[in-house]
Write a protein that holds these residues in place. Structure first.
Motif, PDB file in Angstrom:
ATOM      1  N   ILE A 130       0.724  -1.088   0.062  1.00 59.51           N
ATOM      2  CA  ILE A 130      -0.039  -0.038  -0.066  1.00 59.51           C
ATOM      3  C   ILE A 130       0.898   1.119  -0.097  1.00 59.51           C
ATOM      4  O   ILE A 130       2.285   1.319   0.461  1.00 59.51           O
ATOM      5  N   VAL A 131       0.301   2.392  -0.349  1.00 53.60           N
ATOM      6  CA  VAL A 131       1.225   3.582  -0.418  1.00 53.60           C
ATOM      7  C   VAL A 131       0.128   4.853   0.113  1.00 53.60           C
ATOM      8  O   VAL A 131      -0.845   4.534   0.058  1.00 53.60           O
ATOM      9  N   LEU A 132       1.024   5.245   1.080  1.00 53.97           N
ATOM     10  CA  LEU A 132       0.239   6.274   1.904  1.00 53.97           C
ATOM     11  C   LEU A 132       1.010   7.722   1.523  1.00 53.97           C
ATOM     12  O   LEU A 132       2.149   8.005   1.405  1.00 53.97           O
ATOM     13  N   ARG A 133       0.245   8.637   1.270  1.00 52.08           N
ATOM     14  CA  ARG A 133       0.821  10.254   1.377  1.00 52.08           C
ATOM     15  C   ARG A 133       0.048  11.042   2.307  1.00 52.08           C
ATOM     16  O   ARG A 133      -1.106  11.099   2.341  1.00 52.08           O
ATOM     17  N   GLY A 134       0.982  11.543   3.168  1.00 50.23           N
ATOM     18  CA  GLY A 134       0.365  12.375   4.329  1.00 50.23           C
ATOM     19  C   GLY A 134      -0.520  11.448   5.299  1.00 50.23           C
ATOM     20  O   GLY A 134      -1.633  12.041   5.713  1.00 50.23           O
ATOM     21  N   GLY A 135      -0.455  10.050   5.351  1.00 56.88           N
ATOM     22  CA  GLY A 135      -1.136   9.232   5.961  1.00 56.88           C
ATOM     23  C   GLY A 135      -2.439   8.654   5.243  1.00 56.88           C
ATOM     24  O   GLY A 135      -3.110   7.855   5.756  1.00 56.88           O
ATOM     25  N   GLY A 136      -2.705   9.316   4.142  1.00 50.45           N
ATOM     26  CA  GLY A 136      -3.987   8.845   3.477  1.00 50.45           C
ATOM     27  C   GLY A 136      -3.575   7.758   2.293  1.00 50.45           C
ATOM     28  O   GLY A 136      -2.570   7.740   1.725  1.00 50.45           O
ATOM     29  N   LEU A 137      -4.434   6.932   2.046  1.00 53.85           N
ATOM     30  CA  LEU A 137      -4.167   5.730   0.913  1.00 53.85           C
ATOM     31  C   LEU A 137      -4.096   6.344  -0.501  1.00 53.85           C
ATOM     32  O   LEU A 137      -5.095   7.243  -1.002  1.00 53.85           O
ATOM     33  N   VAL A 138      -3.175   6.407  -1.279  1.00 57.68           N
ATOM     34  CA  VAL A 138      -3.081   6.839  -2.525  1.00 57.68           C
ATOM     35  C   VAL A 138      -2.782   5.597  -3.477  1.00 57.68           C
ATOM     36  O   VAL A 138      -2.613   5.938  -4.772  1.00 57.68           O
ATOM     37  N   GLY A 139      -2.534   4.472  -2.995  1.00 53.97           N
ATOM     38  CA  GLY A 139      -2.240   3.237  -4.136  1.00 53.97           C
ATOM     39  C   GLY A 139      -2.086   2.009  -3.272  1.00 53.97           C
ATOM     40  O   GLY A 139      -1.841   1.698  -2.105  1.00 53.97           O
ATOM     41  N   THR A 140      -2.429   0.925  -4.108  1.00 59.06           N
ATOM     42  CA  THR A 140      -2.285  -0.377  -3.622  1.00 59.06           C
ATOM     43  C   THR A 140      -1.585  -1.405  -4.893  1.00 59.06           C
ATOM     44  O   THR A 140      -1.700  -0.755  -6.003  1.00 59.06           O
ATOM     45  N   ARG A 141      -0.901  -2.439  -4.428  1.00 54.35           N
ATOM     46  CA  ARG A 141      -0.222  -3.120  -5.592  1.00 54.35           C
ATOM     47  C   ARG A 141      -0.554  -4.606  -5.133  1.00 54.35           C
ATOM     48  O   ARG A 141      -0.359  -4.976  -3.935  1.00 54.35           O
ATOM     49  N   GLY A 142      -0.827  -5.581  -5.815  1.00 55.35           N
ATOM     50  CA  GLY A 142      -0.945  -6.864  -5.645  1.00 55.35           C
ATOM     51  C   GLY A 142      -2.204  -7.499  -5.205  1.00 55.35           C
ATOM     52  O   GLY A 142      -2.344  -8.667  -5.011  1.00 55.35           O
ATOM     53  N   PHE A 143      -3.266  -6.836  -5.206  1.00 53.71           N
ATOM     54  CA  PHE A 143      -4.351  -6.921  -4.393  1.00 53.71           C
ATOM     55  C   PHE A 143      -5.479  -7.561  -5.729  1.00 53.71           C
ATOM     56  O   PHE A 143      -6.224  -8.183  -5.378  1.00 53.71           O
ATOM     57  N   GLY A 144      -5.140  -6.957  -6.869  1.00 56.32           N
ATOM     58  CA  GLY A 144      -6.296  -7.327  -7.958  1.00 56.32           C
ATOM     59  C   GLY A 144      -6.977  -5.991  -7.652  1.00 56.32           C
ATOM     60  O   GLY A 144      -7.464  -5.498  -6.858  1.00 56.32           O
ATOM     61  N   ASN A 145      -7.416  -5.583  -9.064  1.00 59.06           N
ATOM     62  CA  ASN A 145      -8.294  -4.321  -9.126  1.00 59.06           C
ATOM     63  C   ASN A 145      -7.606  -3.222  -8.265  1.00 59.06           C
ATOM     64  O   ASN A 145      -8.575  -2.463  -7.432  1.00 59.06           O
ATOM     65  N   ASP A 146      -6.282  -3.192  -8.256  1.00 62.19           N
ATOM     66  CA  ASP A 146      -5.602  -1.938  -7.533  1.00 62.19           C
ATOM     67  C   ASP A 146      -5.960  -0.500  -7.964  1.00 62.19           C
ATOM     68  O   ASP A 146      -6.304  -0.281  -8.816  1.00 62.19           O
ATOM     69  N   MET A 147      -5.692   0.278  -6.734  1.00 67.72           N
ATOM     70  CA  MET A 147      -5.653   1.737  -6.927  1.00 67.72           C
ATOM     71  C   MET A 147      -4.192   1.938  -7.327  1.00 67.72           C
ATOM     72  O   MET A 147      -3.260   1.742  -6.443  1.00 67.72           O
ATOM     73  N   MET A 148      -4.360   2.500  -8.718  1.00 71.35           N
ATOM     74  CA  MET A 148      -2.930   2.607  -9.108  1.00 71.35           C
ATOM     75  C   MET A 148      -2.225   4.001  -8.989  1.00 71.35           C
ATOM     76  O   MET A 148      -0.995   4.287  -8.817  1.00 71.35           O
ATOM     77  N   GLY A 149      -3.155   4.901  -8.407  1.00 73.78           N
ATOM     78  CA  GLY A 149      -2.760   6.420  -8.089  1.00 73.78           C
ATOM     79  C   GLY A 149      -3.798   7.150  -7.928  1.00 73.78           C
ATOM     80  O   GLY A 149      -5.084   6.484  -7.793  1.00 73.78           O
ATOM     81  N   GLY A 150      -3.644   8.314  -7.587  1.00 73.89           N
ATOM     82  CA  GLY A 150      -4.935   9.091  -7.248  1.00 73.89           C
ATOM     83  C   GLY A 150      -4.362  10.719  -7.000  1.00 73.89           C
ATOM     84  O   GLY A 150      -3.165  10.947  -6.756  1.00 73.89           O
ATOM     85  N   ALA A 151      -5.213  11.727  -6.956  1.00 77.45           N
ATOM     86  CA  ALA A 151      -4.990  13.074  -6.754  1.00 77.45           C
ATOM     87  C   ALA A 151      -6.021  13.375  -5.639  1.00 77.45           C
ATOM     88  O   ALA A 151      -7.212  13.343  -5.850  1.00 77.45           O
ATOM     89  N   VAL A 152      -5.405  13.844  -4.409  1.00 75.10           N
ATOM     90  CA  VAL A 152      -6.327  14.227  -3.473  1.00 75.10           C
ATOM     91  C   VAL A 152      -5.543  15.216  -2.584  1.00 75.10           C
ATOM     92  O   VAL A 152      -4.273  14.909  -2.443  1.00 75.10           O
ATOM     93  N   PRO A 153      -6.000  16.100  -2.025  1.00 77.90           N
ATOM     94  CA  PRO A 153      -5.320  17.098  -1.037  1.00 77.90           C
ATOM     95  C   PRO A 153      -4.834  16.318   0.143  1.00 77.90           C
ATOM     96  O   PRO A 153      -5.234  15.335   0.481  1.00 77.90           O
ATOM     97  N   PRO A 154      -3.602  16.744   0.842  1.00 79.83           N
ATOM     98  CA  PRO A 154      -3.333  15.948   2.109  1.00 79.83           C
ATOM     99  C   PRO A 154      -4.412  15.891   3.087  1.00 79.83           C
ATOM    100  O   PRO A 154      -5.357  16.756   3.285  1.00 79.83           O
ATOM    101  N   LEU A 155      -4.118  14.880   4.265  1.00 80.46           N
ATOM    102  CA  LEU A 155      -5.319  14.781   4.877  1.00 80.46           C
ATOM    103  C   LEU A 155      -5.359  16.024   5.966  1.00 80.46           C
ATOM    104  O   LEU A 155      -6.437  16.069   6.405  1.00 80.46           O
ATOM    105  N   ASN A 156      -4.456  16.736   6.127  1.00 83.78           N
ATOM    106  CA  ASN A 156      -4.563  17.692   7.071  1.00 83.78           C
ATOM    107  C   ASN A 156      -5.230  18.977   6.421  1.00 83.78           C
ATOM    108  O   ASN A 156      -5.951  19.538   7.311  1.00 83.78           O
TER     109      ASN A 156
END
Length: 196
Positions: free
Chosen positions: A77-103
């Motif tokens: 899993i990939v976290l940016r600022g504590g929030g999930l922005v990616g997964t790998r190896g699970f199938g139907n993965d989140m490859m990336g994303g754009a979202v403001p930081p959790l704060n």
């Protein structure tokens, strides 16, 4: 509330399916990844809500504000600022994303846009764009490691023409998110992440 308990799906009008393919064995993940990272390093506990599969993931990389945590079996899993922005190896993965930081997201009434890039069944990346709003839902005490943690719960509700989903975050007194329940992708569903 015990960590990772009581975290039911919060998706409406969405065909959320079970996780396909091989995933973690419940209760596994007490050994270090083969790359030499030790269990004493930073780690998170991850649970795939649809299946209940749970495991410990160890931080293996930091790059451009993103932390990659890996399970000994190669899932990540990939976290940016504590929030999930990616997964790998699970199938139907989140490859990336754009979202403001959790704060910036974790404020009552905060509005923002969330973009999720998802790998579909044909190995193509589909981009989903959502309009989101955050609501403070109250306070809760979490128990873990024989300690109690005072938290404030925030719920981020995101919607587009296809469906609506909600992510939930438990933020501690110091501003750090201690636990979250976040949508990885429409097909993979939710993952619960404990950072204590």
């Amino acid at each position: 509330m015990a960590l990772l308990l009581g975290c039911g799906p919060m998706v409406s009008d969405s065909p959320m399916s079970a996780v396909a393919g091989r995933i973690l064995k419940t209760g596994e993940a007490t050994t270090a990844p083969s790359n030499g990272t030790t269990p004493d390093g930073p780690s998170v506990v991850v649970q795939v809500v649809a299946t209940g599969a749970t495991g410990r993931f160890y931080r293996v990389a930091e790059n451009a504000g993103k932390d990659t945590f890996m399970h000994p079996d190669g899932l990540a899993i990939v976290l940016r600022g504590g929030g999930l922005v990616g997964t790998r190896g699970f199938g139907n993965d989140m490859m990336g994303g754009a979202v403001p930081p959790l704060n910036q997201i974790l404020r009552d009434g905060a509005r923002h846009q969330r973009v999720i890039e998802v790998l579909d069944g044909q190995d193509q990346i589909t981009t989903w764009v959502f309009d989101c709003e955050t609501t403070r839902k109250g306070d809760e005490v979490l128990s873990a490691l024989r300690q109690e943690f005072q938290t404030t719960i925030f719920e981020e509700t995101c919607t587009n023409d296809a469906f609506t989903f909600s992510n939930r975050y438990w933020r501690g007194r110091g501003g750090r998110v201690l636990q979250s329940l976040e949508l990885a992708s429409p097909a993979l569903g939710y993952v619960a992440i404990v950072r204590i």
